[in-house]
Design a protein around this motif. Sequence first.
Motif, PDB file in Angstrom:
ATOM      1  N   LEU A 302       0.761  -0.511  -0.235  1.00 37.91           N
ATOM      2  CA  LEU A 302      -0.089   0.005   0.109  1.00 37.91           C
ATOM      3  C   LEU A 302       0.736   1.361  -0.239  1.00 37.91           C
ATOM      4  O   LEU A 302       0.172   1.924  -0.565  1.00 37.91           O
ATOM      5  N   LEU A 303       2.081   1.661   0.875  1.00 42.07           N
ATOM      6  CA  LEU A 303       2.800   2.261   0.985  1.00 42.07           C
ATOM      7  C   LEU A 303       3.860   2.888  -0.144  1.00 42.07           C
ATOM      8  O   LEU A 303       4.191   4.093  -0.649  1.00 42.07           O
ATOM      9  N   GLU A 304       4.075   1.428  -0.658  1.00 40.37           N
ATOM     10  CA  GLU A 304       5.139   1.731  -1.474  1.00 40.37           C
ATOM     11  C   GLU A 304       5.045   2.709  -2.881  1.00 40.37           C
ATOM     12  O   GLU A 304       6.464   3.810  -3.021  1.00 40.37           O
ATOM     13  N   PRO A 305       4.191   2.548  -3.696  1.00 41.72           N
ATOM     14  CA  PRO A 305       4.207   4.188  -3.838  1.00 41.72           C
ATOM     15  C   PRO A 305       4.410   5.544  -3.811  1.00 41.72           C
ATOM     16  O   PRO A 305       4.215   6.673  -5.097  1.00 41.72           O
ATOM     17  N   SER A 306       4.067   5.313  -1.915  1.00 37.60           N
ATOM     18  CA  SER A 306       4.060   7.093  -2.006  1.00 37.60           C
ATOM     19  C   SER A 306       5.463   7.186  -1.000  1.00 37.60           C
ATOM     20  O   SER A 306       5.315   8.798  -0.717  1.00 37.60           O
ATOM     21  N   VAL A 307       6.156   6.461  -0.491  1.00 36.70           N
ATOM     22  CA  VAL A 307       6.994   7.001   0.150  1.00 36.70           C
ATOM     23  C   VAL A 307       7.824   7.384  -0.044  1.00 36.70           C
ATOM     24  O   VAL A 307       8.605   8.520   0.526  1.00 36.70           O
ATOM     25  N   ASP A 308       8.142   8.013  -1.684  1.00 35.40           N
ATOM     26  CA  ASP A 308       9.394   8.643  -2.487  1.00 35.40           C
ATOM     27  C   ASP A 308       9.137  10.214  -1.984  1.00 35.40           C
ATOM     28  O   ASP A 308       9.720  11.492  -1.639  1.00 35.40           O
ATOM     29  N   ARG A 309       7.773  10.258  -2.408  1.00 35.18           N
ATOM     30  CA  ARG A 309       6.948  11.541  -2.315  1.00 35.18           C
ATOM     31  C   ARG A 309       6.918  12.040  -0.999  1.00 35.18           C
ATOM     32  O   ARG A 309       6.995  13.044  -0.423  1.00 35.18           O
ATOM     33  N   MET A 310       6.404  11.071   0.177  1.00 36.98           N
ATOM     34  CA  MET A 310       6.705  11.769   1.208  1.00 36.98           C
ATOM     35  C   MET A 310       8.219  11.914   1.949  1.00 36.98           C
ATOM     36  O   MET A 310       7.986  13.391   2.619  1.00 36.98           O
ATOM     37  N   LEU A 311       9.039  11.137   1.533  1.00 39.42           N
ATOM     38  CA  LEU A 311      10.171  11.411   1.987  1.00 39.42           C
ATOM     39  C   LEU A 311      10.723  12.734   1.012  1.00 39.42           C
ATOM     40  O   LEU A 311      11.055  13.991   2.084  1.00 39.42           O
ATOM     41  N   LYS A 312      10.858  13.213   0.720  1.00 43.18           N
ATOM     42  CA  LYS A 312      10.425  14.268  -0.757  1.00 43.18           C
ATOM     43  C   LYS A 312      10.467  15.634   0.574  1.00 43.18           C
ATOM     44  O   LYS A 312      10.556  16.484   0.392  1.00 43.18           O
ATOM     45  N   GLU A 313       8.768  14.766   0.982  1.00 41.74           N
ATOM     46  CA  GLU A 313       8.114  16.441   1.069  1.00 41.74           C
ATOM     47  C   GLU A 313       9.091  16.253   2.953  1.00 41.74           C
ATOM     48  O   GLU A 313       8.608  17.803   3.389  1.00 41.74           O
ATOM     49  N   GLN A 314       8.807  16.229   3.205  1.00 40.90           N
ATOM     50  CA  GLN A 314       9.659  15.673   4.895  1.00 40.90           C
ATOM     51  C   GLN A 314      10.899  16.025   4.586  1.00 40.90           C
ATOM     52  O   GLN A 314      11.219  17.334   5.682  1.00 40.90           O
ATOM     53  N   ASP A 315      11.998  16.428   3.458  1.00 37.16           N
ATOM     54  CA  ASP A 315      13.340  17.118   3.405  1.00 37.16           C
ATOM     55  C   ASP A 315      12.949  18.634   2.912  1.00 37.16           C
ATOM     56  O   ASP A 315      13.582  19.469   3.895  1.00 37.16           O
ATOM     57  N   ASN A 316      11.175  18.729   2.445  1.00 33.50           N
ATOM     58  CA  ASN A 316      11.712  20.461   1.907  1.00 33.50           C
ATOM     59  C   ASN A 316      11.266  21.101   3.209  1.00 33.50           C
ATOM     60  O   ASN A 316      11.218  22.635   3.445  1.00 33.50           O
TER      61      ASN A 316
END
Length: 344
Positions: A302-316
């Motif tokens: 469920l989460l795999e497709p969204s993790v990269d975006r989560m990390l990107k927004e978190q870093d930003n």
Amino acid sequence: MKNISVRKIFLYACFSVAMLVSCKKEIEKISDTFKDTATSSETPTVEKDSIKKDSVVQKESVPPAMQENGFYNAFVLPKDKKMRDSVYAAFSKKYSEKERYAILALNRLDSKNRFNADTLVVPAKIDTTLMSYSPFPMQLDILSGVKKFVIFSYPIQAYGVYSNGSLVKWGPTSMGKKAAQTTRGLTFANWKKKLSISTVSSEWKLPYNFNIHNIGGIGWHQYDLPGYPASHSCLRLLMKDAQWLYSYADTWILNPGGATTKAKGTAVMVFGDYKWGGRKPWKKLLDDPNANNISVEEMTKLLEPSVDRMLKEQDNREKVADSIKTAKAMAPVQTEKPMEVPVN
């Protein structure tokens, strides 16, 4: 004369033997009767004990102890109001305030709506933190880099909170009803307000409201938990949970003027479908203590497709927050008030 006397003696002897045999048979008959009486008097006792024993087994097998075996019991509430009051009084006497809170939470109820259920699912062993009964995996490696994440499950009407992949909290929720369902998918926390007023009805006070869909006016907040999805698309929580999440999650960061978003807040996901009109998911725990569990594999997929975006927004967000902190340290300025829109 001699022959007559011998005959008399012989007849007397035969008579005596016959009497002895008859007496023996009678004694045996009486003895058997006592045995039968004893047996018949013991049989009901054995049957009674057997029935009693079976009853205990049945009661305990619905179900035995919790932590070791993961079983739950059914606490049935009668339909009659007076009887229900009496039964709930016994329930209140049996369990402490914290235990009752945990039991109601497992049944997606608050104290106000405690009579909404006809049957309460009760753990044989109470854990007032609820963590022993978590339907969410305790560890998700796929989220190891995500510092804060909140997930809401429509199928089991529950939320979970992960910090760097570790489950730190979970609890009950009441999400959007069938006619006004909560939007699914990945989103991010926006603004928050300690007390919001719903635009649907001014009588609806929404403590510790945290918006996650600004235009749609969707957020999580405290409100009634009636034991089923009942909201107008928002995510209802118990008061303590709403307070906790209010402090836990990060808000968005707006650009000067407050019209656009510079950085997003904590990642939030709503997923799955509720079986409308079906048996309430938590009641299935009476048959299978793992009925509501979501596996690591399911969550990872469920989460795999969204993790990269989560990390990107978190870093930003971290970069933006650091730059604002640096700017404030050099030349303190007055921050803009976050833009708010009506909430449901």
